[in-house]
Design a protein around this motif. Structure first.
Motif, PDB file in Angstrom:
ATOM      1  N   MET A   1     -23.226  24.824 -15.848  1.00  8.16           N
ATOM      2  CA  MET A   1     -22.946  23.814 -17.020  1.00  8.16           C
ATOM      3  C   MET A   1     -23.614  22.367 -16.701  1.00  8.16           C
ATOM      4  SD  MET A   1     -19.306  22.390 -18.261  1.00  8.16           S
ATOM      5  CE  MET A   1     -19.339  21.193 -19.855  1.00  8.16           C
ATOM      6  N   ALA A   2     -24.173  21.953 -17.485  1.00 15.91           N
ATOM      7  CA  ALA A   2     -25.053  20.727 -17.396  1.00 15.91           C
ATOM      8  C   ALA A   2     -23.944  19.267 -17.238  1.00 15.91           C
ATOM      9  CB  ALA A   2     -26.022  20.140 -18.500  1.00 15.91           C
ATOM     10  N   GLY A   3     -24.365  18.369 -16.629  1.00 16.55           N
ATOM     11  CA  GLY A   3     -23.423  17.064 -16.376  1.00 16.55           C
ATOM     12  C   GLY A   3     -23.562  16.349 -17.589  1.00 16.55           C
ATOM     13  N   ILE A   4     -22.637  15.256 -17.584  1.00 18.10           N
ATOM     14  CA  ILE A   4     -22.555  14.371 -18.483  1.00 18.10           C
ATOM     15  C   ILE A   4     -23.070  13.157 -18.344  1.00 18.10           C
ATOM     16  CG2 ILE A   4     -21.375  13.181 -20.684  1.00 18.10           C
ATOM     17  CD1 ILE A   4     -19.815  15.763 -20.992  1.00 18.10           C
ATOM     18  N   ASN A   5     -23.778  12.430 -18.752  1.00 16.12           N
ATOM     19  CA  ASN A   5     -24.183  10.908 -18.267  1.00 16.12           C
ATOM     20  C   ASN A   5     -24.252   9.926 -19.670  1.00 16.12           C
ATOM     21  OD1 ASN A   5     -25.111   8.396 -17.155  1.00 16.12           O
ATOM     22  ND2 ASN A   5     -26.876   9.415 -16.351  1.00 16.12           N
ATOM     23  N   LYS A   6     -22.997   9.383 -19.623  1.00 15.41           N
ATOM     24  CA  LYS A   6     -22.837   8.768 -20.877  1.00 15.41           C
ATOM     25  C   LYS A   6     -21.892   7.136 -20.696  1.00 15.41           C
ATOM     26  CE  LYS A   6     -21.987   8.939 -25.800  1.00 15.41           C
ATOM     27  NZ  LYS A   6     -23.088   9.455 -26.757  1.00 15.41           N
ATOM     28  N   VAL A   7     -22.555   6.225 -21.107  1.00 12.86           N
ATOM     29  CA  VAL A   7     -22.026   5.001 -20.969  1.00 12.86           C
ATOM     30  C   VAL A   7     -21.800   4.253 -22.368  1.00 12.86           C
ATOM     31  CG1 VAL A   7     -22.416   2.682 -20.059  1.00 12.86           C
ATOM     32  CG2 VAL A   7     -22.951   4.545 -18.831  1.00 12.86           C
ATOM     33  N   ILE A   8     -20.534   3.684 -22.567  1.00  8.26           N
ATOM     34  CA  ILE A   8     -20.304   3.001 -23.864  1.00  8.26           C
ATOM     35  C   ILE A   8     -20.008   1.474 -23.583  1.00  8.26           C
ATOM     36  CG2 ILE A   8     -18.809   2.811 -25.928  1.00  8.26           C
ATOM     37  CD1 ILE A   8     -19.063   5.961 -25.894  1.00  8.26           C
ATOM     38  N   LEU A   9     -20.314   0.581 -24.051  1.00 10.64           N
ATOM     39  CA  LEU A   9     -20.171  -0.866 -23.950  1.00 10.64           C
ATOM     40  C   LEU A   9     -20.204  -1.587 -25.029  1.00 10.64           C
ATOM     41  CD1 LEU A   9     -22.487  -1.417 -20.922  1.00 10.64           C
ATOM     42  CD2 LEU A   9     -20.024  -1.126 -20.586  1.00 10.64           C
ATOM     43  N   ILE A  10     -18.997  -2.548 -25.070  1.00  8.38           N
ATOM     44  CA  ILE A  10     -18.980  -3.502 -25.944  1.00  8.38           C
ATOM     45  C   ILE A  10     -19.176  -4.931 -25.271  1.00  8.38           C
ATOM     46  CG2 ILE A  10     -17.909  -4.506 -28.132  1.00  8.38           C
ATOM     47  CD1 ILE A  10     -16.979  -1.726 -28.938  1.00  8.38           C
ATOM     48  N   GLY A  11     -20.021  -5.681 -25.604  1.00  8.94           N
ATOM     49  CA  GLY A  11     -20.243  -6.965 -24.897  1.00  8.94           C
ATOM     50  C   GLY A  11     -20.924  -8.271 -25.337  1.00  8.94           C
ATOM     51  N   ASN A  12     -21.200  -9.108 -24.931  1.00 11.71           N
ATOM     52  CA  ASN A  12     -21.981 -10.105 -25.412  1.00 11.71           C
ATOM     53  C   ASN A  12     -23.329 -10.360 -24.423  1.00 11.71           C
ATOM     54  OD1 ASN A  12     -20.060 -11.009 -27.301  1.00 11.71           O
ATOM     55  ND2 ASN A  12     -19.254 -12.240 -25.923  1.00 11.71           N
ATOM     56  N   LEU A  13     -24.532 -10.744 -25.195  1.00 10.94           N
ATOM     57  CA  LEU A  13     -25.805 -10.420 -24.545  1.00 10.94           C
ATOM     58  C   LEU A  13     -25.752 -11.831 -23.810  1.00 10.94           C
ATOM     59  CD1 LEU A  13     -26.702  -8.702 -26.771  1.00 10.94           C
ATOM     60  CD2 LEU A  13     -28.834  -9.636 -26.740  1.00 10.94           C
TER      61      LEU A  13
ATOM     62  N   ALA B   1     -22.371  -9.009 -20.921  1.00 16.31           N
ATOM     63  CA  ALA B   1     -21.209  -9.235 -20.379  1.00 16.31           C
ATOM     64  C   ALA B   1     -20.015  -8.521 -20.972  1.00 16.31           C
ATOM     65  CB  ALA B   1     -20.998 -10.719 -20.431  1.00 16.31           C
ATOM     66  N   THR B   2     -19.096  -7.902 -20.099  1.00 18.78           N
ATOM     67  CA  THR B   2     -18.054  -7.189 -20.622  1.00 18.78           C
ATOM     68  C   THR B   2     -16.859  -8.151 -19.786  1.00 18.78           C
ATOM     69  OG1 THR B   2     -18.041  -5.338 -18.984  1.00 18.78           O
ATOM     70  CG2 THR B   2     -18.918  -5.047 -21.290  1.00 18.78           C
ATOM     71  N   ASN B   3     -15.540  -8.126 -20.554  1.00 19.13           N
ATOM     72  CA  ASN B   3     -14.769  -8.776 -20.001  1.00 19.13           C
ATOM     73  C   ASN B   3     -13.322  -7.872 -19.648  1.00 19.13           C
ATOM     74  OD1 ASN B   3     -16.052 -11.420 -20.003  1.00 19.13           O
ATOM     75  ND2 ASN B   3     -15.509 -11.667 -21.999  1.00 19.13           N
TER      76      ASN B   3
ATOM     77  N   GLY C   1       1.721 -13.787 -12.268  1.00 19.84           N
ATOM     78  CA  GLY C   1       1.929 -13.633 -13.744  1.00 19.84           C
ATOM     79  C   GLY C   1       0.958 -14.427 -14.422  1.00 19.84           C
ATOM     80  N   ASN C   2      -0.283 -15.082 -13.989  1.00 16.95           N
ATOM     81  CA  ASN C   2      -1.129 -15.494 -14.529  1.00 16.95           C
ATOM     82  C   ASN C   2      -2.189 -14.618 -15.101  1.00 16.95           C
ATOM     83  OD1 ASN C   2      -0.106 -18.167 -13.765  1.00 16.95           O
ATOM     84  ND2 ASN C   2      -0.958 -18.255 -11.891  1.00 16.95           N
ATOM     85  N   ARG C   3      -2.585 -14.899 -16.460  1.00 18.18           N
ATOM     86  CA  ARG C   3      -3.715 -13.936 -16.722  1.00 18.18           C
ATOM     87  C   ARG C   3      -5.025 -14.486 -16.164  1.00 18.18           C
ATOM     88  NH1 ARG C   3      -5.918 -13.746 -22.815  1.00 18.18           N
ATOM     89  NH2 ARG C   3      -6.985 -11.756 -22.695  1.00 18.18           N
ATOM     90  N   VAL C   4      -5.896 -13.348 -15.785  1.00 12.66           N
ATOM     91  CA  VAL C   4      -7.097 -13.643 -15.087  1.00 12.66           C
ATOM     92  C   VAL C   4      -8.067 -12.893 -15.666  1.00 12.66           C
ATOM     93  CG1 VAL C   4      -8.412 -13.088 -12.965  1.00 12.66           C
ATOM     94  CG2 VAL C   4      -5.994 -13.891 -12.707  1.00 12.66           C
ATOM     95  N   GLU C   5      -9.552 -13.439 -16.066  1.00 15.03           N
ATOM     96  CA  GLU C   5     -10.179 -12.894 -16.695  1.00 15.03           C
ATOM     97  C   GLU C   5     -11.573 -12.401 -15.770  1.00 15.03           C
ATOM     98  OE1 GLU C   5     -13.687 -13.782 -20.225  1.00 15.03           O
ATOM     99  OE2 GLU C   5     -12.376 -15.439 -19.571  1.00 15.03           O
ATOM    100  N   ARG C   6     -12.007 -11.182 -15.770  1.00 16.69           N
ATOM    101  CA  ARG C   6     -13.057 -10.703 -14.877  1.00 16.69           C
ATOM    102  C   ARG C   6     -14.383 -10.139 -15.881  1.00 16.69           C
ATOM    103  NH1 ARG C   6     -11.099  -6.321 -10.960  1.00 16.69           N
ATOM    104  NH2 ARG C   6     -10.882  -5.324 -13.128  1.00 16.69           N
ATOM    105  N   THR C   7     -15.368 -10.871 -15.430  1.00 15.97           N
ATOM    106  CA  THR C   7     -16.485 -10.481 -16.256  1.00 15.97           C
ATOM    107  C   THR C   7     -17.463  -9.681 -15.477  1.00 15.97           C
ATOM    108  OG1 THR C   7     -16.505 -12.737 -17.433  1.00 15.97           O
ATOM    109  CG2 THR C   7     -18.507 -11.493 -17.515  1.00 15.97           C
ATOM    110  N   GLU C   8     -17.755  -8.661 -15.938  1.00  9.88           N
ATOM    111  CA  GLU C   8     -18.736  -7.492 -15.447  1.00  9.88           C
ATOM    112  C   GLU C   8     -20.122  -7.819 -15.991  1.00  9.88           C
ATOM    113  OE1 GLU C   8     -19.788  -4.861 -12.604  1.00  9.88           O
ATOM    114  OE2 GLU C   8     -17.555  -5.692 -13.059  1.00  9.88           O
ATOM    115  N   TRP C   9     -21.344  -7.823 -15.396  1.00  9.05           N
ATOM    116  CA  TRP C   9     -22.505  -7.939 -15.824  1.00  9.05           C
ATOM    117  C   TRP C   9     -23.281  -6.514 -15.656  1.00  9.05           C
ATOM    118  CZ3 TRP C   9     -24.064 -11.773 -18.745  1.00  9.05           C
ATOM    119  CH2 TRP C   9     -23.475 -13.068 -18.699  1.00  9.05           C
ATOM    120  N   HIS C  10     -23.701  -6.140 -16.835  1.00  9.98           N
ATOM    121  CA  HIS C  10     -24.627  -4.958 -16.794  1.00  9.98           C
ATOM    122  C   HIS C  10     -25.990  -5.269 -17.268  1.00  9.98           C
ATOM    123  CE1 HIS C  10     -20.690  -3.045 -17.235  1.00  9.98           C
ATOM    124  NE2 HIS C  10     -20.382  -3.985 -18.149  1.00  9.98           N
TER     125      HIS C  10
END
Length: 141
Positions: A1-13, A34-36, A44-53
């Protein structure tokens, strides 16, 4: 069986696409997305982490990116993960992992105050999708 290589992102340029036109007429666009993520720390503080693709788009998708995409826009990207190597200026081998886009959907209109053409469909606020047509050697039959 062949593998699957699929990425789905929603973010801002993170920047306007940088487009190069190669010999033979092919175009390639590079831009960042950028995805967050949000989580709560131990206090208990809300922390935002940004990942760059790093995003790469070829041919028709590169032309579309050059024409319509601007820094700050929200987009949906479908593609595949690719790692490639290159030699830096000190002749060291470096690796970069990027998403090669198969589909780009504009989820927001161009940021206000930007110059250049706007996608006519954006006037209706409906998402506009562009797809990369498969090359003949990529067809499954």
């Amino acid at each position: 069986m062949a593998g699957i290589n699929k990425v789905i992102l929603i973010g801002n340029l993170g920047k306007d696409p940088e487009v190069r036109h190669l010999e033979g007429g092919a175009s390639v666009a590079h831009f960042t997305l950028a995805t967050n993520d949000y989580y709560k720390d131990k206090q208990g503080n809300r922390v935002e982490r940004t990942e760059w693709h790093n995003i790469t788009a070829w041919r028709g998708l590169a032309d579309m990116a050059e024409k319509y995409l601007k820094k700050g826009q929200q987009v949906y990207i479908e593609g595949k993960l690719r790692t490639r190597q290159y030699q830096d200026k000190d002749n060291q081998t470096r690796y970069i992992t990027e998403i090669v886009a198969d589909e780009i959907t504009m989820l927001s209109a161009r940021p206000s105050g930007t110059d250049g053409p706007s996608a006519p469909e954006q006037a209706t606020a409906a998402p506009v999708t562009f797809r990369q047509e498969p090359e003949l050697d990529q067809l499954p039959f």
